[in-house]
Design a protein around this motif. Structure first.
Motif, PDB file in Angstrom:
ATOM      1  N   GLY A  16      27.922  50.697  -1.802  1.00 46.07           N
ATOM      2  CA  GLY A  16      27.750  49.817  -2.948  1.00 46.07           C
ATOM      3  C   GLY A  16      28.234  48.396  -2.762  1.00 46.07           C
ATOM      4  N   GLN A  17      28.876  48.096  -1.619  1.00 48.88           N
ATOM      5  CA  GLN A  17      29.381  46.743  -1.420  1.00 48.88           C
ATOM      6  C   GLN A  17      28.217  45.780  -1.210  1.00 48.88           C
ATOM      7  OE1 GLN A  17      32.811  46.360   1.055  1.00 48.88           O
ATOM      8  NE2 GLN A  17      32.344  44.241   1.616  1.00 48.88           N
ATOM      9  N   MET A  18      28.193  44.711  -2.010  1.00 46.84           N
ATOM     10  CA  MET A  18      27.084  43.776  -2.014  1.00 46.84           C
ATOM     11  C   MET A  18      27.377  42.583  -1.113  1.00 46.84           C
ATOM     12  SD  MET A  18      25.172  45.410  -4.121  1.00 46.84           S
ATOM     13  CE  MET A  18      23.872  44.241  -4.455  1.00 46.84           C
ATOM     14  N   GLN A  19      26.322  41.938  -0.644  1.00 45.78           N
ATOM     15  CA  GLN A  19      26.478  40.695   0.089  1.00 45.78           C
ATOM     16  C   GLN A  19      26.956  39.593  -0.867  1.00 45.78           C
ATOM     17  OE1 GLN A  19      26.049  40.005   3.474  1.00 45.78           O
ATOM     18  NE2 GLN A  19      26.014  42.255   3.586  1.00 45.78           N
ATOM     19  N   PRO A  20      27.697  38.606  -0.353  1.00 42.94           N
ATOM     20  CA  PRO A  20      28.108  37.495  -1.222  1.00 42.94           C
ATOM     21  C   PRO A  20      26.908  36.818  -1.882  1.00 42.94           C
ATOM     22  CG  PRO A  20      29.271  37.401   0.872  1.00 42.94           C
ATOM     23  CD  PRO A  20      28.220  38.465   1.014  1.00 42.94           C
ATOM     24  N   ILE A  21      27.086  36.428  -3.152  1.00 42.28           N
ATOM     25  CA  ILE A  21      26.021  35.775  -3.924  1.00 42.28           C
ATOM     26  C   ILE A  21      26.457  34.337  -4.195  1.00 42.28           C
ATOM     27  CG2 ILE A  21      24.633  35.828  -6.018  1.00 42.28           C
ATOM     28  CD1 ILE A  21      25.308  38.817  -6.234  1.00 42.28           C
ATOM     29  N   PRO A  22      25.910  33.377  -3.457  1.00 40.19           N
ATOM     30  CA  PRO A  22      26.313  31.982  -3.667  1.00 40.19           C
ATOM     31  C   PRO A  22      25.445  31.282  -4.710  1.00 40.19           C
ATOM     32  CG  PRO A  22      24.950  32.118  -1.719  1.00 40.19           C
ATOM     33  CD  PRO A  22      25.035  33.520  -2.282  1.00 40.19           C
ATOM     34  N   ILE A  23      26.048  30.339  -5.409  1.00 41.43           N
ATOM     35  CA  ILE A  23      25.324  29.428  -6.304  1.00 41.43           C
ATOM     36  C   ILE A  23      25.529  28.026  -5.748  1.00 41.43           C
ATOM     37  CG2 ILE A  23      25.072  28.546  -8.647  1.00 41.43           C
ATOM     38  CD1 ILE A  23      26.385  31.145  -9.626  1.00 41.43           C
ATOM     39  N   ARG A  24      24.461  27.407  -5.294  1.00 33.67           N
ATOM     40  CA  ARG A  24      24.548  26.066  -4.711  1.00 33.67           C
ATOM     41  C   ARG A  24      23.723  25.040  -5.483  1.00 33.67           C
ATOM     42  NH1 ARG A  24      23.523  29.026   0.320  1.00 33.67           N
ATOM     43  NH2 ARG A  24      25.510  29.434   1.379  1.00 33.67           N
ATOM     44  N   GLU A  25      23.069  25.475  -6.529  1.00 36.13           N
ATOM     45  CA  GLU A  25      22.275  24.573  -7.359  1.00 36.13           C
ATOM     46  C   GLU A  25      22.723  24.726  -8.806  1.00 36.13           C
ATOM     47  OE1 GLU A  25      17.578  23.454  -7.983  1.00 36.13           O
ATOM     48  OE2 GLU A  25      18.133  25.559  -7.784  1.00 36.13           O
ATOM     49  N   PHE A  26      23.331  23.681  -9.352  1.00 37.05           N
ATOM     50  CA  PHE A  26      23.863  23.724 -10.709  1.00 37.05           C
ATOM     51  C   PHE A  26      22.921  22.960 -11.630  1.00 37.05           C
ATOM     52  CE2 PHE A  26      27.450  24.258  -7.834  1.00 37.05           C
ATOM     53  CZ  PHE A  26      28.034  25.408  -8.338  1.00 37.05           C
ATOM     54  N   LYS A  27      22.469  23.647 -12.686  1.00 36.78           N
ATOM     55  CA  LYS A  27      21.369  23.163 -13.526  1.00 36.78           C
ATOM     56  C   LYS A  27      21.814  22.661 -14.896  1.00 36.78           C
ATOM     57  CE  LYS A  27      17.499  23.574 -12.687  1.00 36.78           C
ATOM     58  NZ  LYS A  27      16.531  22.609 -12.095  1.00 36.78           N
ATOM     59  N   ASP A  39      21.812  32.088 -13.031  1.00 40.66           N
ATOM     60  CA  ASP A  39      23.203  31.919 -12.609  1.00 40.66           C
ATOM     61  C   ASP A  39      23.637  30.462 -12.531  1.00 40.66           C
ATOM     62  OD1 ASP A  39      23.323  34.633 -12.424  1.00 40.66           O
ATOM     63  OD2 ASP A  39      23.498  34.722 -10.232  1.00 40.66           O
ATOM     64  N   GLY A  40      22.734  29.541 -12.241  1.00 40.86           N
ATOM     65  CA  GLY A  40      23.118  28.159 -12.000  1.00 40.86           C
ATOM     66  C   GLY A  40      23.429  27.349 -13.245  1.00 40.86           C
ATOM     67  N   PHE A  41      23.268  27.925 -14.444  1.00 46.58           N
ATOM     68  CA  PHE A  41      23.560  27.214 -15.677  1.00 46.58           C
ATOM     69  C   PHE A  41      24.993  27.455 -16.126  1.00 46.58           C
ATOM     70  CE2 PHE A  41      18.906  27.411 -16.013  1.00 46.58           C
ATOM     71  CZ  PHE A  41      18.622  26.121 -16.428  1.00 46.58           C
ATOM     72  N   PHE A  42      25.511  26.506 -16.900  1.00 44.80           N
ATOM     73  CA  PHE A  42      26.799  26.663 -17.580  1.00 44.80           C
ATOM     74  C   PHE A  42      26.532  26.881 -19.070  1.00 44.80           C
ATOM     75  CE2 PHE A  42      27.866  23.971 -13.905  1.00 44.80           C
ATOM     76  CZ  PHE A  42      28.876  24.733 -13.338  1.00 44.80           C
ATOM     77  N   THR A  43      27.367  27.727 -19.692  1.00 42.34           N
ATOM     78  CA  THR A  43      27.228  27.950 -21.128  1.00 42.34           C
ATOM     79  C   THR A  43      27.925  26.863 -21.932  1.00 42.34           C
ATOM     80  OG1 THR A  43      29.173  29.387 -21.160  1.00 42.34           O
ATOM     81  CG2 THR A  43      27.037  30.442 -20.821  1.00 42.34           C
ATOM     82  N   ASP A  44      28.857  26.160 -21.316  1.00 42.23           N
ATOM     83  CA  ASP A  44      29.512  25.023 -21.949  1.00 42.23           C
ATOM     84  C   ASP A  44      30.053  24.134 -20.836  1.00 42.23           C
ATOM     85  OD1 ASP A  44      30.500  23.285 -23.814  1.00 42.23           O
ATOM     86  OD2 ASP A  44      32.179  24.544 -24.450  1.00 42.23           O
ATOM     87  N   MET A  45      30.051  22.850 -21.075  1.00 36.24           N
ATOM     88  CA  MET A  45      30.604  21.914 -20.101  1.00 36.24           C
ATOM     89  C   MET A  45      30.886  20.599 -20.795  1.00 36.24           C
ATOM     90  SD  MET A  45      27.095  21.143 -17.929  1.00 36.24           S
ATOM     91  CE  MET A  45      27.880  20.212 -16.654  1.00 36.24           C
TER      92      MET A  45
END
Length: 464
Positions: A16-27, A39-45
């Motif tokens: 069940g160990q998953m590969q790392p999941i990177p976020i490199r694009e922030f929307k 994943d690339g969105f923020f709910t507040d900033m």
């Protein structure tokens, strides 16, 4: 003696160990359902920007280049090289060669101004300004004087088809072709023009915006367009009586699209169809409170929409970016762009220039909150292994974690202090949250930050 032989252990990876999941694009910001947004969105900033896209970074700071009274009433630019500002102390001042000069005084201390550039019958381009109370003014490159012949209560000055246009209540006025001092001659097709704009709600005109091909006429709940090149073929078309403009300074035009503020949101209009607000629905919950003190502007790239009570919504329309941010600390009433810089007139009577790393010497506070992360399914149990973030930092940064989908149950797990601008790979302690089904992350701090990547690694447990 016989040597004891031991069998070497055969290690196997945990299932069940998953590969790392990177976020490199922030929307940017997204106020839709936090469980289903990408994943690339923020709910507040706050006080973050897409300037360094795909990274996310601290917004630019400002310097204060001048002040007068307690409120800025209007801003204009003459020939793209001089900044003109009217303050509520009744003065009209010019910013030139890094110095202020008072050009007029004794003006009304509450009426807001609009400006446009026009040459016509003058020897040089003039900056024309009006506020509906004082006599319409013109600046010829050296002095401010009254514009003779102009309507006494004209507002929302603009240019279209080599004429000056303004509004007087429900009436639309235009001067004679290439003659800014004649507004009441109607003898031929080069003469003045006047038209009463009908509205089923009985509303007055509250915005005019001229372009090469049309004149846009705004009302609080309506939008009209005027076409043609001379009085005999001027014709108006109703666009909508469902949506209008909060005020004359709440619209901004860029690359043929007008975006404007209404009490129900921020709308986009490109012609041909009714205005629609899908461009701003993604940040809809932050668009409450739009009033007649709201303002819009552009620096040539991003669009700025100020909402009273310290909320500045910023939209980056670049292809592939199209992201929203939320800023605080700038109570803008007017925007103008000059020589690549954005100038802001604020509710404290200051003129700000957006060009620094701090807000007039003060570090900029910022934060960004991620969506709640979990496994591939909302019902999937999991164990958190690692979280880390790659940042450039020149101030301080705190990292909080929360096990809930919403709420303020934050736990501080890491504090970072920079000793200079450098890229850091920061491990986020996750042991106390290892068995949580959800994790939200809050990054916050002061100073300059540029976030390049956020990565998570988990182990999926049986679905139950």
């Amino acid at each position: 003696m016989k040597t004891v032989q031991y069998n070497l252990p055969q290690y196997q990876s945990l299932p069940g160990q998953m590969q790392p999941i990177p976020i490199r694009e922030f929307k940017g910001l997204n106020t839709f359902d936090p469980l289903t947004i990408p994943d690339g969105f923020f709910t507040d900033m706050q006080n973050m920007t897409s300037d360094d896209y795909p990274a996310v970074s601290t917004r630019p700071g400002y310097s204060v280049i001048g002040s007068g009274g307690t409120k800025v009433l209007g801003m204009g630019v003459w020939e793209g090289k001089e900044l003109h500002v009217v303050f509520n102390d009744g003065t009209w001042r010019r910013w030139k060669n890094n110095a202020w000069t008072t050009l007029a005084s004794g003006l009304n201390t509450s009426a807001e101004w609009s400006f446009t550039n026009f040459q016509g019958n003058f020897d040089e381009v003039n900056l024309i300004g009006c506020n509906g109370v004082d006599t319409m003014k013109r600046y010829n490159g050296s002095t401010v004087s009254n514009l003779s012949g102009a309507p006494s209560k004209g507002k929302y000055i603009t240019t279209y088809q080599n004429r000056l246009w303004c509004a007087v209540g429900v009436e639309l006025w235009a001067c004679k072709l290439d003659n800014a001092t004649i507004w009441d001659s109607f003898l031929n097709d080069d003469a003045s023009y006047r038209k009463t704009m009908e509205s089923s709600l009985g509303e007055e005109i509250n915005m005019l915006s001229g372009s090469l091909t049309k004149l846009t006429i705004g009302m609080p709940n309506g939008l009209h367009e005027l076409y043609g090149s001379r009085p005999s073929d001027f014709n108006t078309r109703l666009i909508t009586e469902d949506t209008g403009l909060a005020n004359h300074k709440s619209a901004v035009t860029q690359e043929g699209f007008m975006r404007f503020m209404h009490s129900t949101g921020i709308y986009e209009y490109g012609g041909g169809v009714a205005p629609e607000k899908s461009v701003s629905d993604i940040v809809g919950k932050y668009l409450t409170g739009i009033t007649d003190q709201s303002a819009a502007g552009t620096d040539g790239t991003k669009l700025y929409f100020n909402i009273p009570d310290d909320k500045l919504m910023v939209y980056d329309p670049r292809a592939g970016v199209q992201s929203w941010s939320k800023w605080s600390g700038i109570t803008a009433l007017h925007f103008v762009s000059m020589q690549g810089k954005l100038y802001i007139g604020d509710a404290q009577g200051r003129v700000l220039r957006l060009d620094g790393a701090t807000d007039a010497g003060n570090s900029i506070p910022w934060y960004a909150i991620t969506k709640p992360f979990n496994g591939g399914s909302a019902a999937q149990k999991m164990r958190w292994y690692k979280l880390w973030v790659v940042v450039e930092l020149t101030g301080t940064m705190q990292i909080h974690l929360s096990p809930s989908i919403t709420g303020e149950d934050w736990t501080l797990v890491q504090t970072i202090t920079s000793n200079g601008t450098q890229v850091k790979r920061v491990i986020i302690p996750v042991a106390s949250f290892a068995r949580e089904n959800w994790i939200r992350v809050k990054f916050s701090g002061t100073g300059r930050v540029r976030m390049h990547e956020f990565t998570r690694q988990t182990r999926q447990l049986p679905l139950y």
